[in-house]
Write an enzyme that holds these catalytic residues in place. Sequence first.
Site, mmCIF file in Angstrom:
data_model
loop_
_atom_site.group_PDB
_atom_site.id
_atom_site.type_symbol
_atom_site.label_atom_id
_atom_site.label_comp_id
_atom_site.label_asym_id
_atom_site.label_seq_id
_atom_site.Cartn_x
_atom_site.Cartn_y
_atom_site.Cartn_z
ATOM 1 N N GLU A 174 -38.259 -17.459 11.279
ATOM 2 C CA GLU A 174 -38.034 -16.298 10.403
ATOM 3 C C GLU A 174 -38.691 -16.532 9.043
ATOM 4 O OE1 GLU A 174 -33.892 -15.381 10.053
ATOM 5 O OE2 GLU A 174 -34.260 -13.433 9.131
ATOM 6 N N THR A 206 -30.566 -16.450 4.656
ATOM 7 C CA THR A 206 -31.606 -16.282 3.637
ATOM 8 C C THR A 206 -32.640 -17.379 3.841
ATOM 9 O OG1 THR A 206 -32.042 -15.967 1.288
ATOM 10 C CG2 THR A 206 -30.404 -17.634 1.830
HETATM 11 N N1 LIG Z 1 -30.367 0.070 0.279
HETATM 12 C C1 LIG Z 1 -29.738 -1.099 0.384
HETATM 13 N N2 LIG Z 1 -28.987 -1.572 -0.630
HETATM 14 C C2 LIG Z 1 -28.384 -2.759 -0.525
HETATM 15 N N3 LIG Z 1 -28.444 -3.550 0.540
HETATM 16 C C3 LIG Z 1 -29.174 -3.132 1.570
HETATM 17 C C4 LIG Z 1 -29.866 -1.894 1.555
HETATM 18 N N4 LIG Z 1 -30.515 -1.748 2.738
HETATM 19 C C5 LIG Z 1 -30.240 -2.862 3.456
HETATM 20 N N5 LIG Z 1 -29.421 -3.679 2.755
HETATM 21 C C6 LIG Z 1 -28.903 -4.993 3.143
HETATM 22 O O1 LIG Z 1 -29.965 -5.850 3.461
HETATM 23 C C7 LIG Z 1 -29.496 -6.835 4.371
HETATM 24 C C8 LIG Z 1 -30.435 -6.845 5.546
HETATM 25 O O2 LIG Z 1 -30.073 -7.903 6.359
HETATM 26 P P1 LIG Z 1 -30.454 -7.954 7.896
HETATM 27 O O3 LIG Z 1 -31.933 -8.001 8.005
HETATM 28 O O4 LIG Z 1 -29.742 -6.895 8.644
HETATM 29 O O5 LIG Z 1 -29.777 -9.335 8.303
HETATM 30 P P2 LIG Z 1 -30.354 -10.765 8.681
HETATM 31 O O6 LIG Z 1 -31.764 -10.826 8.188
HETATM 32 O O7 LIG Z 1 -29.487 -11.761 7.962
HETATM 33 O O8 LIG Z 1 -30.225 -10.845 10.147
HETATM 34 C C9 LIG Z 1 -28.069 -6.458 4.731
HETATM 35 O O9 LIG Z 1 -27.187 -7.198 3.927
HETATM 36 C C10 LIG Z 1 -28.014 -4.980 4.358
HETATM 37 O O10 LIG Z 1 -26.715 -4.572 4.008
HETATM 38 CA CA LIG Z 2 -33.612 -9.609 8.018
#
Ligand SMILES: Nc1ncnc2c1ncn2[C@@H]1O[C@H](COP(=O)(O)OP(=O)(O)O)[C@@H](O)[C@H]1O
Ligand SMILES: [Ca+2]
EC number: 3.6.1.5
Length: 499
Positions: A174, A206
Amino acid sequence: MDEQGEVKVKNPWHRPAFIFLAAFIILGIVIMVAISVVQNKPLPQKYKYGIVLDAGSSHTSVFIYEWPAEKENNTGMVQQKHTCNVKGKGISSYDADPDGAGKSLQDCMVEAKQIIPAHRHTETPVYLGATAGMRLLKMKDEAASEKVLTSVEHSLKTYPFSYQGARILSGQEEGAFGWITVNYLSENLNKPTGTLGALDLGGASTQITFIPQQDIESNDNSIDFRLYGNDYHLYTHSFLCYGKDQALKISMSKKLVSSHAAYKTDPIELRDPCFHPGYNTTKTVQSVFNTPCIKAVNFSSGYISHVGLGNWSQCQQSIRKVFNTSRCAYSKCSFNEVFQPSVDGQFGAFSAFFFVMNFLNLTSDSLATTKQKLATYCSTPWGKIVKNHPGTKEKYLSEYCFSGTYILTLLEDGYNFTSENWKDIHFIKKIRDSDAGWTLGYMLNLTNMIPAEAPDTPLMPYGGYVTFMILFTLFILVLLLLAYLYFRQSSRKAQKGII
Ligand SMILES: Nc1ncnc2c1ncn2[C@@H]1O[C@H](COP(=O)(O)OP(=O)(O)O)[C@@H](O)[C@H]1O
Ligand SMILES: [Ca+2]
């Protein structure tokens, strides 16, 4: 009659062999130019397509990429044509209803069928990559994670595209593919310029990836690539449970565990400096503790009364407790005993780093100003925040104070960015109209679109080549004309001499 007979003999231009030769040369040149122009003419632009599904912890996005068919090995050629956000939550939330995971993809896949020209469907590869949400589900319940992957696989195979697999990416993948994406889009890979480090913040993990100045002391954090003839030695680390949604759960659970009230009252009261004053919402204990990132604890009640205090410095204090910086077995660490060299160079910070900092209008301030503005924001009453942002989802809105403070603390106390190099962090969503994220790098890698060695480049570009050939032909024609004029004049002189 005699005179004329003599002229005929003396003028070499009137010899049929010479005329034939000149005509032959001109014809040869014309044919040569015509053939090379036709041969090298770029065919009408044909596009190829690829589909990558980013199955994140919070939601799934479908990315459609497009590139000119003849130029797939040139850097910067692949572009994002379309994205579709799958309705509902991420696939890992379908652990109790695996079939629902596959069904959830339908609308976006139908959209993909409409966007990609039908004659390209069968050759268009489809990849699904799942990230930290599925890593966590696999830890919690491996059988459930497999059922979810099987369900999305069945669903994706029903479309006319070329299905290439659905799998859980490792944290290193990733991080590394995010780095490839931002550097491919910035066209850094075939130039001697520096590269861009990549910072990706998700909901459940992260990633930090960059080329360090010093040795990489732990093998787990090292990745090597050879791209376009250059060797890259990357540092990368993915912190599982340190995406902003999981970090919020960890932070809330720590507050609950350390508060005596939590064990007695019903509902349990959680007084939280990271939420706005006036915020007061009832949540279930389960909604905080339903993750393998936290150890289970027994409380007096199943409900939490989550009360905001809006105190930024206390909030930051509470978030610092989420990072363990007490031990390090290497020359340097970020946190939780993870080796990390000093950050170096420019960084692109995308995904939730961008969403949060962009919402808070904090993408271009100094570190000190960022802290000041965030402190003011956190202390703003909840009622006022809701009134000022009527279109924003309430869950996101309530969490921006926490998320902003988490980002600041992660970058400064976790990754060791300072007020001096804060300006080197660029909060970005897109580069040249394509989203920054791991998906593009993943596809480029799996389709072998980034060659290890630099592709041979033609001596000159097509336009330059055609111009050169035309000018060269004209030059030869002018030479022939001059030669003709010269010979005609000298034969006239010879004629006069004879007269
Ligand atoms: N407009 C937004 N404002 C704040 N947070 C957002 C917005 N759009 C997406 N997110 C956040 O961004 C993150 C995206 O993580 P995601 O790619 O789903 O998870 P991971 O990469 O850990 O598998 C989530 O915490 C989601 O809530
Ligand atoms: Ca992601």
